[in-house]
Design a protein around this motif. Structure first.
Motif, PDB file in Angstrom:
ATOM      1  N   GLY A 534     104.702  41.854  72.135  1.00  0.00           N
ATOM      2  CA  GLY A 534     105.492  40.913  71.356  1.00  0.00           C
ATOM      3  C   GLY A 534     104.913  40.544  70.012  1.00  0.00           C
ATOM      4  N   ILE A 535     103.752  41.110  69.633  1.00  0.00           N
ATOM      5  CA  ILE A 535     103.078  40.719  68.383  1.00  0.00           C
ATOM      6  C   ILE A 535     102.859  41.963  67.525  1.00  0.00           C
ATOM      7  CG2 ILE A 535     101.041  39.647  67.369  1.00  0.00           C
ATOM      8  CD1 ILE A 535     100.694  38.068  69.936  1.00  0.00           C
ATOM      9  N   ARG A 536     103.301  41.881  66.259  1.00  0.00           N
ATOM     10  CA  ARG A 536     103.133  42.991  65.320  1.00  0.00           C
ATOM     11  C   ARG A 536     102.337  42.519  64.108  1.00  0.00           C
ATOM     12  NH1 ARG A 536     107.077  46.731  66.970  1.00  0.00           N
ATOM     13  NH2 ARG A 536     107.229  46.319  69.210  1.00  0.00           N
ATOM     14  N   LEU A 537     101.558  43.453  63.536  1.00  0.00           N
ATOM     15  CA  LEU A 537     100.721  43.156  62.370  1.00  0.00           C
ATOM     16  C   LEU A 537     100.999  44.165  61.271  1.00  0.00           C
ATOM     17  CD1 LEU A 537      98.265  41.722  60.953  1.00  0.00           C
ATOM     18  CD2 LEU A 537      96.830  43.465  62.032  1.00  0.00           C
ATOM     19  N   ALA A 538     101.178  43.676  60.047  1.00  0.00           N
ATOM     20  CA  ALA A 538     101.278  44.529  58.859  1.00  0.00           C
ATOM     21  C   ALA A 538     100.106  44.218  57.944  1.00  0.00           C
ATOM     22  CB  ALA A 538     102.598  44.293  58.131  1.00  0.00           C
ATOM     23  N   ILE A 539      99.555  45.256  57.313  1.00  0.00           N
ATOM     24  CA  ILE A 539      98.400  45.087  56.423  1.00  0.00           C
ATOM     25  C   ILE A 539      98.782  45.590  55.037  1.00  0.00           C
ATOM     26  CG2 ILE A 539      96.013  45.748  55.960  1.00  0.00           C
ATOM     27  CD1 ILE A 539      95.620  46.100  58.945  1.00  0.00           C
ATOM     28  N   ARG A 540      98.488  44.778  54.029  1.00  0.00           N
ATOM     29  CA  ARG A 540      98.668  45.182  52.636  1.00  0.00           C
ATOM     30  C   ARG A 540      97.343  44.990  51.904  1.00  0.00           C
ATOM     31  NH1 ARG A 540     104.080  44.912  50.961  1.00  0.00           N
ATOM     32  NH2 ARG A 540     103.344  45.878  49.031  1.00  0.00           N
ATOM     33  N   LEU A 541      96.957  45.972  51.089  1.00  0.00           N
ATOM     34  CA  LEU A 541      95.732  45.873  50.291  1.00  0.00           C
ATOM     35  C   LEU A 541      96.101  45.597  48.838  1.00  0.00           C
ATOM     36  CD1 LEU A 541      93.616  48.859  51.696  1.00  0.00           C
ATOM     37  CD2 LEU A 541      93.546  46.458  52.371  1.00  0.00           C
ATOM     38  N   ASP A 542      95.386  44.681  48.214  1.00  0.00           N
ATOM     39  CA  ASP A 542      95.620  44.363  46.810  1.00  0.00           C
ATOM     40  C   ASP A 542      94.299  43.958  46.172  1.00  0.00           C
ATOM     41  OD1 ASP A 542      96.359  42.905  44.314  1.00  0.00           O
ATOM     42  OD2 ASP A 542      98.389  43.286  45.045  1.00  0.00           O
ATOM     43  N   LYS A 543      93.865  44.714  45.168  1.00  0.00           N
ATOM     44  CA  LYS A 543      92.552  44.484  44.547  1.00  0.00           C
ATOM     45  C   LYS A 543      92.488  43.182  43.753  1.00  0.00           C
ATOM     46  CE  LYS A 543      93.634  47.346  40.490  1.00  0.00           C
ATOM     47  NZ  LYS A 543      93.243  48.571  39.728  1.00  0.00           N
ATOM     48  N   ARG A 544      93.653  42.547  43.504  1.00  0.00           N
ATOM     49  CA  ARG A 544      93.661  41.299  42.737  1.00  0.00           C
ATOM     50  C   ARG A 544      93.302  40.090  43.596  1.00  0.00           C
ATOM     51  NH1 ARG A 544      99.552  42.373  40.287  1.00  0.00           N
ATOM     52  NH2 ARG A 544      99.764  42.988  42.479  1.00  0.00           N
ATOM     53  N   LEU A 545      93.265  40.262  44.916  1.00  0.00           N
ATOM     54  CA  LEU A 545      92.872  39.171  45.795  1.00  0.00           C
ATOM     55  C   LEU A 545      91.359  39.097  45.909  1.00  0.00           C
ATOM     56  CD1 LEU A 545      95.893  39.101  46.598  1.00  0.00           C
ATOM     57  CD2 LEU A 545      95.131  38.676  48.938  1.00  0.00           C
ATOM     58  N   GLU A 546      90.831  37.890  45.933  1.00  0.00           N
ATOM     59  CA  GLU A 546      89.396  37.707  46.060  1.00  0.00           C
ATOM     60  C   GLU A 546      88.963  37.621  47.517  1.00  0.00           C
ATOM     61  OE1 GLU A 546      88.196  34.362  43.769  1.00  0.00           O
ATOM     62  OE2 GLU A 546      88.741  35.274  41.833  1.00  0.00           O
ATOM     63  N   GLU A 547      89.860  37.168  48.402  1.00  0.00           N
ATOM     64  CA  GLU A 547      89.532  37.065  49.811  1.00  0.00           C
ATOM     65  C   GLU A 547      90.788  37.299  50.641  1.00  0.00           C
ATOM     66  OE1 GLU A 547      87.999  33.201  50.552  1.00  0.00           O
ATOM     67  OE2 GLU A 547      89.706  32.148  49.695  1.00  0.00           O
ATOM     68  N   PRO A 580      91.761  42.280  50.152  1.00  0.00           N
ATOM     69  CA  PRO A 580      91.198  43.086  49.064  1.00  0.00           C
ATOM     70  C   PRO A 580      90.617  44.380  49.635  1.00  0.00           C
ATOM     71  CG  PRO A 580      89.713  41.273  49.606  1.00  0.00           C
ATOM     72  CD  PRO A 580      90.957  41.068  50.418  1.00  0.00           C
ATOM     73  N   PRO A 581      90.587  45.457  48.856  1.00  0.00           N
ATOM     74  CA  PRO A 581      90.079  46.740  49.374  1.00  0.00           C
ATOM     75  C   PRO A 581      88.561  46.794  49.510  1.00  0.00           C
ATOM     76  CG  PRO A 581      90.746  46.964  47.078  1.00  0.00           C
ATOM     77  CD  PRO A 581      91.140  45.579  47.494  1.00  0.00           C
ATOM     78  N   VAL A 582      87.856  45.808  48.955  1.00  0.00           N
ATOM     79  CA  VAL A 582      86.393  45.779  49.017  1.00  0.00           C
ATOM     80  C   VAL A 582      85.950  44.489  49.683  1.00  0.00           C
ATOM     81  CG1 VAL A 582      84.262  45.790  47.662  1.00  0.00           C
ATOM     82  CG2 VAL A 582      86.201  47.186  46.930  1.00  0.00           C
ATOM     83  N   ALA A 584      84.902  47.883  51.963  1.00  0.00           N
ATOM     84  CA  ALA A 584      85.690  48.846  52.718  1.00  0.00           C
ATOM     85  C   ALA A 584      85.631  48.520  54.204  1.00  0.00           C
ATOM     86  CB  ALA A 584      85.147  50.257  52.473  1.00  0.00           C
ATOM     87  N   GLY A 585      86.787  48.615  54.860  1.00  0.00           N
ATOM     88  CA  GLY A 585      86.844  48.357  56.292  1.00  0.00           C
ATOM     89  C   GLY A 585      87.098  46.916  56.657  1.00  0.00           C
ATOM     90  N   LEU A 586      87.204  46.034  55.656  1.00  0.00           N
ATOM     91  CA  LEU A 586      87.430  44.622  55.943  1.00  0.00           C
ATOM     92  C   LEU A 586      88.745  44.423  56.691  1.00  0.00           C
ATOM     93  CD1 LEU A 586      86.385  41.702  55.463  1.00  0.00           C
ATOM     94  CD2 LEU A 586      87.717  41.686  53.361  1.00  0.00           C
ATOM     95  N   ASP A 587      89.803  45.123  56.252  1.00  0.00           N
ATOM     96  CA  ASP A 587      91.102  44.984  56.908  1.00  0.00           C
ATOM     97  C   ASP A 587      91.054  45.466  58.351  1.00  0.00           C
ATOM     98  OD1 ASP A 587      90.614  47.520  55.799  1.00  0.00           O
ATOM     99  OD2 ASP A 587      92.725  48.064  55.923  1.00  0.00           O
ATOM    100  N   MET A 588      90.330  46.569  58.596  1.00  0.00           N
ATOM    101  CA  MET A 588      90.233  47.103  59.952  1.00  0.00           C
ATOM    102  C   MET A 588      89.453  46.156  60.857  1.00  0.00           C
ATOM    103  SD  MET A 588      91.982  49.831  59.862  1.00  0.00           S
ATOM    104  CE  MET A 588      91.524  50.427  61.488  1.00  0.00           C
ATOM    105  N   ARG A 589      88.426  45.529  60.290  1.00  0.00           N
ATOM    106  CA  ARG A 589      87.630  44.608  61.095  1.00  0.00           C
ATOM    107  C   ARG A 589      88.461  43.385  61.504  1.00  0.00           C
ATOM    108  NH1 ARG A 589      85.147  43.281  65.169  1.00  0.00           N
ATOM    109  NH2 ARG A 589      83.947  41.381  65.050  1.00  0.00           N
ATOM    110  N   ILE A 590      89.212  42.818  60.575  1.00  0.00           N
ATOM    111  CA  ILE A 590      90.037  41.655  60.900  1.00  0.00           C
ATOM    112  C   ILE A 590      91.114  42.042  61.906  1.00  0.00           C
ATOM    113  CG2 ILE A 590      91.613  39.925  59.969  1.00  0.00           C
ATOM    114  CD1 ILE A 590      90.053  40.070  57.346  1.00  0.00           C
ATOM    115  N   ALA A 591      91.739  43.216  61.694  1.00  0.00           N
ATOM    116  CA  ALA A 591      92.762  43.679  62.633  1.00  0.00           C
ATOM    117  C   ALA A 591      92.173  43.884  64.028  1.00  0.00           C
ATOM    118  CB  ALA A 591      93.384  44.981  62.125  1.00  0.00           C
ATOM    119  N   GLY A 592      90.971  44.462  64.078  1.00  0.00           N
ATOM    120  CA  GLY A 592      90.312  44.650  65.373  1.00  0.00           C
ATOM    121  C   GLY A 592      89.976  43.331  66.039  1.00  0.00           C
ATOM    122  N   HIS A 593      89.567  42.366  65.234  1.00  0.00           N
ATOM    123  CA  HIS A 593      89.232  41.049  65.771  1.00  0.00           C
ATOM    124  C   HIS A 593      90.487  40.372  66.329  1.00  0.00           C
ATOM    125  CE1 HIS A 593      86.608  37.572  66.148  1.00  0.00           C
ATOM    126  NE2 HIS A 593      87.574  36.826  65.656  1.00  0.00           N
TER     127      HIS A 593
END
Length: 702
Positions: A534-547, A580-582, A584-593
C-alpha cells in the motif's frame, strides 16, 4: 547474537591518500631509471615521462570511480571480483599481491644501495631488516603507518623540489641556453619515434604506484572526495617532478655519465651542489632517495597485506588471514606479506623480477578499466560511485588499449611472466576456492540472456557499502524522515497532478524554494517503487537542493485515488523524496531506511491507525533514535526558551527535527523561536537520547 565482523578503522585523511600515492611512485622511477631511459631516447627523456603521466589517467580515473563506489580493502581484487566474478578476483588479488611484494622488495633493496653510498652495509641484509621494521609499523595501525608515510613524503618532495629549482638555475647559468638541446645526447629523438614510444612504455611503470591507495579505500575518510582528489594531486606532483627532474639531468650531466649511472640524482647534485660544506647537498639527495625507497616499501607492505585480508573475508584464501589484531590491522596478513618479501629479497634477483611484475600491473590496469564498463552496463541500481570517469566509455576503452600496447612493448619475457601468474591463480581458484564461493560478478547483469545467472547478493552488498560510506550522515537520514511533511487526506478525489501541485506548494511554503525550482521538482514523470503493498515511493534528484526532503501523502478509506499505476486499488500512502545528487547514494540510503522501517512488524496497521501528523511521525521514526517530549522536560532546551533554533546549543549527536505547537507541526526552520508549551521531536544516537530521557524523568512531576 552473532558478533558483527570486525572492520578496519576509517582514519585516513586526504593528506594520507596523497602521501601514500606519492610515496608509492617515487623510487626507481627517478632515482635509478632516468639513465636507462636517456640511453634509449636522449634529450626527449623528460617528454617521455611527461606523456607517461597522461597515459596513466584512464587507469587512475577508473580506479577512483571503483574506489568511491566500493571503498573496500583489497582494491583491485575487490573490484574485479564484484565486476567479473571470483575467478577474475582471484587473479587480481593473488597477482596484485605477488606483484606488489616484488616491487616493494626491489624498493627496499634500492634503499640499501643508497645507504651503501655512506654506510658499509650489505644490501640484502639491510633490505630484510627494513622489511621487518616496516611490517611492525604496519601492525600497529594504518594511522601509525601513514604518519611515517607523511614524514617520508614531505621530506622527499621538499628535497626534490629544491633539487629541481637549483638544477634549473644551474642549467640556465650554463654555457648553453636553457631550452637548447644538449648535443651530447644527439638529436631530440635519439632513436627515432619508435625508440621514444618504447621509452614511454619503460617509464610508465614509474607511475604504477599511484593506484595502490585503492587497496586501503576502506580506511579512507570521505572516500568520494579524498580518493580522487588525493590521487590527482599526487599525479600532478609526480608528473611535475619527474618531468622537470629528468630535464635537469639531461641539461646538467654528460650523456656518458648519465647513461652509466645507478644514482643519477645524486651524481647530478654533486655537479651543482658539490661545493657545499660537508657535502650537505649530496647528503640531502641521498636522504630523499632513502625516503623515496622507504615510502614505496612501507606503502607496498600496507597495500599488499590488504589483498589476502580481503580475499580471506570472501573465502578465496584461508579464513585466518581476515583476522584483525588488537590494533585493528590484519596482523596475520601483514606477517605473511613480510615473510614472503624476506624470502624474495633473499632468493631472487629482485630488480629483474620487479620489472617483469610491471607487465602484470599493466594487465590489472586493463582489467580495472574493463570493470568500470561492466559495472556501468550492469545497470545495478546500487552502484553509486561518488566520482565518475569522464568521457565514458572512451576513457576506459583508452585505458584497455594503452595497457595492451605497453605490455606488447615490454617483450615476450614479461608476457610469459604475466601468463605464469595468471595460470597459477586459476589453478588456486579451481582447486581451493571454487567450492567455497557461490557469488557471481556484475558481468552477469550486463546482458538480458544471462539474467538467470544474476547474483542478487551483489546489489545488497553494494547497498551495505553505501551505508558504510555515509555512516557519519546516518543521523541526518533519521532527521529527513522525522521532519518529513505529512499530509493526511480523508475525503475527496485525488490524481497525480494534484499531488504534484501539493509538492510544489509545500516545498515553497515549508522549505523556501523558489517558484522555478519548486515547479521543476514537482512536474515531470514520477517513477514510483513499491515499499509495501500500500506504500509507494518516488525519488527525484535535483542539484539545486542543499539537503533531502520527504513529502508523504496518506489517503484515508473515504478518499478516492485516481492514479494510473499498478496496484492503485491497495494504495494508501505516497511518498516523494527530493534529494541532491551528492553525496552519491544518499537517495538509495534513505529509500533503504524507509523500506526497513515500513517492513517492520505491525508498521502498516499502526500507520493506518494514526489520527494526526504527530502520531504519523511517531510511527515513522525508529523509537531508539527518536525522543518526543514537552520542552519543559528537556533541561538542555528548557533553559533556551525564547531563543531562535539557529542559536540554540544542542547536546552532541542530537538534532531538533520538529516542534509541535497548539496542535500544529512546525518545521524546524533556523528562525523558529522556542516557546513554553512546545513539544519537541529530537533525533539522535540512542545513547545520547537515553541520557536525555533519564534527565526528563528527574524533571517531570512525581
Amino acid at each position: 547474537m552473532m558478533d558483527k565482523p570486525a572492520k578496519l578503522a576509517r582514519n585516513l585523511t586526504l593528506f594520507d591518500v596523497y602521501a601514500m600515492s606519492t610515496g608509492a611512485m617515487f623510487s626507481s622511477g627517478l632515482f635509478l631509471l632516468p639513465g636507462i631511459a636517456a640511453m634509449a631516447t636522449g634529450n626527449s627523456v623528460f617528454l617521455a615521462y611527461f606523456l607517461a603521466g597522461f597515459l596513466i589517467l584512464p587507469a587512475m580515473y577508473c580506479m577512483a570511480e571503483l574506489s568511491t563506489a566500493m571503498p573496500k580493502a583489497g582494491g583491485t581484487y575487490y573490484f574485479l571480483d564484484r565486476a567479473m566474478g571470483p575467478l577474475m578476483g582471484t587473479i587480481g588479488g593473488l597477482g596484485s599481491w605477488i606483484a606488489v611484494i616484488f616491487k616493494s622488495a626491489f624498493a627496499l633493496v634500492g634503499m640499501g644501495a643508497y645507504l651503501g653510498i655512506y654506510l658499509d652495509l650489505p644490501f640484502k641484509v639491510t633490505a630484510i631488516v627494513l622489511a621487518i621494521a616496516f611490517g611492525a609499523i604496519n601492525i600497529f595501525g594504518a594511522k601509525e603507518t601513514t604518519q611515517l608515510q607523511r614524514i617520508l613524503v614531505i621530506t622527499l618532495v621538499v628535497i626534490l623540489v629544491g633539487f629541481t629549482l637549483l638544477g634549473l638555475k644551474a642549467a640556465a647559468s650554463g654555457p648553453e641556453p636553457l631550452f637548447e638541446l644538449n648535443t651530447n645526447y644527439g638529436s631530440f629523438f635519439k632513436s627515432g619515434l619508435v625508440g621514444f614510444v618504447s621509452t614511454i612504455g619503460l617509464v610508465f611503470v614509474s607511475y604504477a604506484g599511484l593506484t595502490k591507495v585503492a587497496s586501503v579505500a576502506e580506511e579512507v575518510q570521505n572516500p568520494d572526495r579524498n580518493i580522487p582528489l588525493g590521487m590527482t594531486l599526487s599525479l600532478i606532483t609526480a608528473t611535475a617532478l619527474y618531468t622537470l627532474g629528468t630535464f635537469v639531468l639531461v641539461k646538467i650531466m654528460p650523456a656518458e655519465q648519465l647513461t652509466n649511472s645507478l644514482t643519477p640524482i645524486a651524481d647530478a647534485g654533486r655537479i651543482f651542489m658539490g661545493n657545499w660544506p660537508f657535502d650537505i647537498g649530496v647528503i640531502l639527495i641521498v636522504v630523499a632517495a632513502i625516503a623515496a625507497f622507504a615510502s614505496t616499501g612501507n606503502a607496498g607492505i600496507m597495500s599488499a597485506s590488504r589483498y589476502p585480508y580481503a580475499m580471506a573475508k570472501d573465502k578465496l584464501v584461508p579464513d585466518d588471514l581476515a583476522k584483525l589484531g588488537r590494533y585493528k590491522t590484519p596482523t596475520i596478513s601483514i606477517l605473511l606479506t613480510v615473510g614472503i618479501m624476506v624470502i624474495v629479497i633473499q632468493l631472487f634477483d629482485v630488480q629483474s623480477v620487479a620489472k617483469l611484475a610491471s607487465a602484470f600491473q599493466l594487465l590489472l590496469f586493463m582489467l580495472v578499466c574493463g570493470a568500470v564498463i561492466v559495472m556501468r552496463e550492469s545497470r545495478i541500481s546500487t552502484y553509486k560511485p561518488g566520482f565518475k570517469v569522464p568521457l565514458y566509455p572512451w576513457m576506459p576503452i583508452a585505458g584497455i588499449l594503452i595497457g595492451f600496447w605497453l605490455i606488447i612493448e615490454m617483450g615476450i619475457l614479461a608476457i610469459g611472466f604475466t601468463g605464469t601468474i595468471v595460470i597459477a591463480c586459476v589453478l588456486w581458484y579451481n582447486f581451493y576456492a571454487s567450492q567455497r564461493v557461490s557469488r557471481r560478478g556484475a558481468i552477469f547483469h550486463v546482458h538480458e540472456r544471462l539474467g538467470r545467472n544474476t547474483y542478487d547478493g551483489l546489489e545488497h552488498e553494494l547497498m551495505s557499502i553505501i551505508h558504510d560510506r555515509t555512516q557519519a550522515q546516518n543521523l541526518s537520514y533519521e532527521a529527513v524522515i522525522a521532519r518529513s511533511v505529512v499530509t493526511d487526506f480523508r475525503y475527496g478525489k485525488y490524481d497525480l497532478e494534484q499531488v504534484q501541485d501539493m509538492v510544489k506548494d509545500i516545498s515553497m511554503d515549508r522549505h523556501s524554494l523558489s517558484d522555478e525550482i519548486a515547479t521543476d521538482i514537482s512536474k515531470g514523470e514520477f517513477n514510483f517503487r513499491a515499499l509495501s503493498e500500500g506504500i509507494r515511493l518516488a525519488i527525484r534528484l535535483d542539484k539545486r537542493l542543499e539537503e533531502p526532503e520527504l513529502y508523504i501523502f496518506r489517503f484515508g478509506p473515504k478518499a478516492r485515488i485516481l492514479f494510473d499505476i499498478d496496484g492503485a486499488d491497495a494504495l494508501h500512502t505516497m511518498m516523494v523524496l527530493i534529494c541532491p545528487p551528492v553525496p552519491a547514494g544518499l537517495d538509495m540510503r534513505i529509500a533503504g531506511h524507509l523500506a526497513e522501517i515500513i517492513g517492520g512488524e505491525g508498521f502498516e496497521q499502526r500507520w493506518l491507525d494514526a489520527t494526526s501528523e504527530a502520531e504519523l511521525n511517531d510511527v515513522l521514526v525508529r523509537d531508539d533514535h527518536f525522543l518526543h517530549l514537552p520542552i519543559e522536560n528537556i533541561p538542555a532546551l528548557a533553559s533556551q526558551i525564547g531563543v531562535p533554533l539557529a542559536e540554540i546549543v544542542m547536546p552532541q549527536d542530537v538534532s531538533l527535527a520538529l516542534v509541535e505547537r497548539g496542535g500544529d507541526m512546525l518545521y524546524a526552520a533556523p528562525s523558529l523561536v522556542l516557546e513554553a508549551g512546545d513539544t519537541i521531536a529530537l533525533i539522535g544516537e540512542p545513547s545520547s537520547l537515553e541520557e536525555m530521557r533519564r534527565q526528563a524523568k528527574k524533571t517531570s512531576p512525581n
